[in-house]
Design an enzyme around this catalytic site. Structure first.
Site, short mmCIF file in Angstrom:
data_model
loop_
_atom_site.label_atom_id
_atom_site.label_comp_id
_atom_site.label_asym_id
_atom_site.label_seq_id
_atom_site.Cartn_x
_atom_site.Cartn_y
_atom_site.Cartn_z
CB ALA A 67 -0.92 0.00 1.22
N GLY A 82 -2.93 -7.83 -1.46
CA GLY A 82 -2.52 -6.45 -1.32
C GLY A 82 -2.81 -5.96 0.08
CB SER A 83 -0.86 -4.55 2.74
OG SER A 83 0.10 -3.72 2.13
N GLY A 84 -3.70 -2.82 2.53
CA GLY A 84 -4.29 -1.49 2.45
C GLY A 84 -4.75 -1.17 1.04
#
Length: 79
Positions: A10, A47-49
Site C-alpha cells: 500500500a 494487497g495490503s491497504g
C-alpha cells in the site's frame, strides 16, 4: 507445483502502478502476447491497504475466464 503470488504493498498506488506497468510490459514481451495481463502470470494476488484495490481489479475475470483489466485500464479506474 509452484504457486506464483503477486503481493502489492500500500506504499502508494502511483508507485505500484509504475512498477506493475513495467512488469506487465515485460511479461507481454517475454510471452510474445501483446494482450497478456499481469493476472495471466500469477496464481494469487494479495494487497495490503490500498494495494488490495489494484489486486482485486487486476485479478477479476470475465465470463470468458480472461482478466477484465490490464494494469493501464485498472489505473484509469482508480484515477
Amino acid at each position: 507445483m509452484a504457486v506464483r503470488v503477486l503481493s502489492i504493498d500500500a506504499a502508494g498506488i502511483d508507485l505500484a502502478g509504475v512498477a506493475l506497468s513495467r512488469l506487465e510490459a515485460s511479461l507481454r514481451k517475454q510471452a510474445g502476447d501483446p494482450d497478456a495481463c499481469v493476472a495471466d502470470f500469477f496464481d494469487l494476488a494479495a494487497g495490503s491497504g490500498a494495494g488490495g484495490v489494484p489486486s482485486a481489479l487486476l485479478f477479476t475475470r470475465g465470463h470468458d475466464g480472461r482478466p477484465l483489466l490490464s494494469i493501464a485500464k485498472a489505473l484509469r479506474q482508480l484515477a
